[in-house]
Write an enzyme that holds these catalytic residues in place. Structure first.
Site, PDB file in Angstrom:
ATOM      1  N   MET A  44     -11.634 146.234   2.227  1.00  8.66           N
ATOM      2  CA  MET A  44     -11.768 144.935   1.576  1.00  8.66           C
ATOM      3  C   MET A  44     -13.064 144.225   1.943  1.00  8.66           C
ATOM      4  O   MET A  44     -13.682 143.564   1.101  1.00  8.66           O
ATOM      5  CB  MET A  44     -10.571 144.043   1.907  1.00  8.66           C
ATOM      6  CG  MET A  44      -9.332 144.354   1.098  1.00  8.66           C
ATOM      7  SD  MET A  44      -9.609 144.151  -0.670  1.00  8.66           S
ATOM      8  CE  MET A  44      -7.968 144.466  -1.284  1.00  8.66           C
ATOM      9  N   ARG A  90     -15.303 143.186  -1.048  1.00 10.54           N
ATOM     10  CA  ARG A  90     -15.539 141.765  -1.319  1.00 10.54           C
ATOM     11  C   ARG A  90     -17.013 141.419  -1.226  1.00 10.54           C
ATOM     12  O   ARG A  90     -17.502 140.582  -1.981  1.00 10.54           O
ATOM     13  CB  ARG A  90     -14.682 140.911  -0.382  1.00 10.54           C
ATOM     14  CG  ARG A  90     -13.218 140.934  -0.799  1.00 10.54           C
ATOM     15  CD  ARG A  90     -12.278 140.237   0.153  1.00 10.54           C
ATOM     16  NE  ARG A  90     -10.933 140.198  -0.429  1.00 10.54           N
ATOM     17  CZ  ARG A  90      -9.835 139.879   0.212  1.00 10.54           C
ATOM     18  NH1 ARG A  90      -9.907 139.547   1.499  1.00 10.54           N
ATOM     19  NH2 ARG A  90      -8.665 139.873  -0.388  1.00 10.54           N
ATOM     20  N   TYR A 112     -11.209 138.429  -9.305  1.00  4.72           N
ATOM     21  CA  TYR A 112     -10.636 139.630  -8.697  1.00  4.72           C
ATOM     22  C   TYR A 112     -11.094 139.835  -7.257  1.00  4.72           C
ATOM     23  O   TYR A 112     -11.959 139.129  -6.762  1.00  4.72           O
ATOM     24  CB  TYR A 112     -10.836 140.873  -9.552  1.00  4.72           C
ATOM     25  CG  TYR A 112     -12.223 141.332  -9.940  1.00  4.72           C
ATOM     26  CD1 TYR A 112     -13.381 140.943  -9.292  1.00  4.72           C
ATOM     27  CD2 TYR A 112     -12.357 142.244 -10.999  1.00  4.72           C
ATOM     28  CE1 TYR A 112     -14.621 141.421  -9.671  1.00  4.72           C
ATOM     29  CE2 TYR A 112     -13.593 142.732 -11.389  1.00  4.72           C
ATOM     30  CZ  TYR A 112     -14.718 142.323 -10.723  1.00  4.72           C
ATOM     31  OH  TYR A 112     -15.945 142.809 -11.099  1.00  4.72           O
ATOM     32  N   GLU A 113     -10.442 140.803  -6.594  1.00  3.43           N
ATOM     33  CA  GLU A 113     -10.616 141.036  -5.155  1.00  3.43           C
ATOM     34  C   GLU A 113     -10.268 139.789  -4.326  1.00  3.43           C
ATOM     35  O   GLU A 113     -10.866 139.517  -3.293  1.00  3.43           O
ATOM     36  CB  GLU A 113     -12.047 141.500  -4.830  1.00  3.43           C
ATOM     37  CG  GLU A 113     -12.370 142.887  -5.307  1.00  3.43           C
ATOM     38  CD  GLU A 113     -11.554 143.968  -4.617  1.00  3.43           C
ATOM     39  OE1 GLU A 113     -11.076 143.743  -3.495  1.00  3.43           O
ATOM     40  OE2 GLU A 113     -11.380 145.046  -5.222  1.00  3.43           O
ATOM     41  N   GLY A 114      -9.302 139.033  -4.809  1.00  8.17           N
ATOM     42  CA  GLY A 114      -8.898 137.794  -4.146  1.00  8.17           C
ATOM     43  C   GLY A 114      -9.653 136.626  -4.748  1.00  8.17           C
ATOM     44  O   GLY A 114     -10.869 136.533  -4.609  1.00  8.17           O
TER      45      GLY A 114
END
Length: 596
Positions: free
Chosen positions: A293, A297, A441-443
């Site tokens: 991640m 990120r 996306y990706e949080g």
């Protein structure tokens, strides 16, 4: 739309002059044997050619055609498969991969520059190798030796691609409530059943196989996020000889029709007892996912930078060519009916804002990548621990602040074009649409802000912030007596004092107000981002001052002028951000639900 030209000079400035990457890599056991200055230069130059000549020409046509779904089969736009074959022939999918399994082993500081070029040229295309690289990180870090041997070589070569299957229709941020199940088959494998949505590259025609990393729950799993495991489930099962075998029961039910990144297949994936293998320990799936991640990120943050860079290049070319009105200081283009719009202060405001944010974003993402490299390659336990803390603190800032400012910059670039920026012809509207997803996306960026404020600040009493502030303080102290740097050092010291003051305020408030973290988080991340940019801008200004004499290209002079713009026009935004944070949560939470 202007032809894309990779900003190689600025990248080399950061790697060689600001961060002295060559010296860093020599000090890191895992990096010194894989990269040297000549290799790094060759990689950057070749990536620039690939981005500008192979990928950029497919950007608009890919957006207009989009991916097509037909009874479970997904077809990418015309030219994508041929471009992908050329891309993997160059070994680009394995750039940062483990050399033991066929990767090139290049450090992230270098890889981040390559990612920017690919994403500037074509975000939709860039997502396919990006997801493969992320899958490889998790497999390399957590999978068994047998799984690594079976899957990594073909993933690094790009012959196979990867995907990450996390989100479900009812479960986005809260992964603890996922329903996908993994039942033991009795032979060491598992039968995976469930539905995943928003799966980038879940199905496509680029590679001969797709390797899905899937979050699922074992029958006896604890409730919540503590009961999530990670599994590897290929589209096609792998034969004993390592080739592609029979189809695994995992299928694409549909693809999403989206605002942007239309040439990237965003899939609904249905697992119907698909055979998969456990990656890492049971019920430790989130830990395995978070290994990649930080890289992913940062990669999404680089997407924001990349779109902004492309928008800036287009806007500068247009502003130099488009004539409207006359300069306030007198006629500039005497042979024309009007002056180019770049003479007007408001256009300069937009272009300078874009430039300052882009160059700050590139420097900050390289700075974060430096700590990823130290945490990965260093054999010094203290340095490694420090780097891991810095990565934990700075990653949510890199993801959210760079993508927020990336959207801001693409909108500014569109605005430079006026009405022409709103129509298809010039390409600016596509950049706005494509980069918008990077904030989600990706949080989502709101979640990144909560992660920063809640986990990385409040939960440890601000210790990570103190570590980072200490590094900035060392820079300030080392340059405090240099008169030529005071215009940068003094406001840098002031903004970090402001950041410290606000951090202390939130830490004190959270004890009495449960909403304090949530109320402060987004403005806090923005304040942190502007402060962090001031740090890297001061570093760049220092080098530019030292090397300005004798420079006939104007590169260092432009760098200093942009630094001054950042400190005088953009950094003051932190004053209002600090005041907003200190207003607390009461007004934010005052309305009853029925009053909305």
């Amino acid at each position: 739309m202007a032809d894309y030209s990779a900003p190689l000079r600025d990248m080399q400035f950061l790697l060689k002059e600001v961060f002295e990457a060559d010296k860093l890599w020599l000090s890191l056991p895992g990096a010194r044997d894989t990269v040297d200055p000549d290799t790094a230069d060759a990689i950057l130059e070749e990536a620039a050619k690939i981005a500008s000549s192979l990928l950029a020409p497919l950007n608009r046509s890919g957006d207009e055609e989009g991916c097509q779904w037909n009874e479970g089969v997904v077809t990418t736009p015309k030219g994508f498969k041929e471009a992908y074959n050329t891309f993997i022939e160059g070994g680009w999918c394995g750039l940062g991969g483990n050399p033991d399994f066929g990767g090139m082993g290049m450090p992230k500081m270098l890889g981040a520059q390559v990612e920017e070029m690919v994403q500037s040229a074509n975000i939709s295309f860039g997502l396919y190798p990006m997801l493969t690289a992320g899958a490889c990180l998790a497999i390399d870090a957590h999978a068994s030796e047998e799984l690594k041997q079976t899957y990594l070589p073909n993933l690094y070569s790009g012959v196979w691609a990867g995907s990450m299957c996390l989100t479900e229709p009812h479960s986005g941020t809260d992964l603890g409530i996922i329903r996908t199940k993994a039942e033991p088959n009795g032979d060491g494998s598992y039968a995976i059943t469930g539905t995943k949505i928003f799966i980038t590259g879940g199905e496509h025609d680029l590679s001969e196989n797709i390797i899905h990393l899937v979050l699922a729950k074992l029958p006896d799993a604890p409730a919540g996020s503590r009961g999530i495991s990670l599994f590897l489930a290929p589209k096609f099962k792998v034969t004993e000889e390592g080739g592609v075998g029979e189809r695994n029961p995992v299928f694409c039910g549909s693809i999403e029709h989206k605002m942007g990144i239309k040439a990237s297949a965003t899939c609904v994936m249905n697992f119907d007892g698909a055979q998969g293998w456990l990656v890492g320990e049971p019920n430790k799936g989130l830990a395995c996912m978070f290994t990649m991640m930080n890289y992913e990120r940062l990669g999404v943050g680089v997407q924001g930078l990349a779109a902004a860079e492309r928008s800036y290049q287009n806007a500068v070319e247009y502003a130099k060519d488009r004539i409207q009105g006359r300069s306030a200081t007198g006629v500039v283009a005497k042979d024309k009916a009007a002056d180019p719009i770049i003479v007007h202060p408001d256009v300069r405001r937009m272009l300078m804002t874009m430039r300052a944010l882009i160059e700050g974003s590139r420097a900050f993402s390289t700075y974060v990548a430096k700590y990823l490299d130290i945490s990965k390659y260093s054999d010094d336990a203290t340095a490694k621990q420090h780097a891991e803390a810095m990565v934990a603190l700075l990653t949510p800032v890199a993801k959210a602040f760079l993508t927020d400012r990336g959207l801001d910059s693409t909108v500014l670039g569109q605005q430079v074009f006026g009405g022409h920026g709103y129509i298809r012809e010039w390409g600016q509207e596509q950049l706005v649409r494509d980069v918008r997803i990077a904030q989600i996306y990706e949080g989502t960026n709101g979640i990144q802000a909560l992660d920063l404020m809640g986990r990385k600040v409040a939960m440890n009493g601000g210790k990570f912030v103190e570590l980072y502030a200490g590094e900035v303080a060392d820079f300030i102290e080392a340059n405090r007596d240099r008169s030529e740097l005071q215009e940068f050092v003094e406001p840098l010291a002031a903004v970090f004092e402001r950041l410290s003051d606000v951090t202390e305020y939130v830490l004190e408030t959270v004890e009495q107000d449960p909403n304090a973290v949530g109320a402060a988080s987004v403005e806090y991340l923005d304040l942190f981002g502007y402060a962090a940019f001031a740090h890297v801008w001061a570093m760049m200004a220092k080098v530019a001052i030292e090397k300005q004499a004798g420079d006939s290209s104007g590169f260092y002079d432009a760098k200093l002028k942009t630094a001054r713009f950042y400190f005088r026009r953009l950094l003051p935004r932190t004053v209002s951000l600090a005041e907003s944070i200190k207003s607390g949560s009461s007004d934010m939470m005052a309305l009853d639900v029925e009053q909305f």
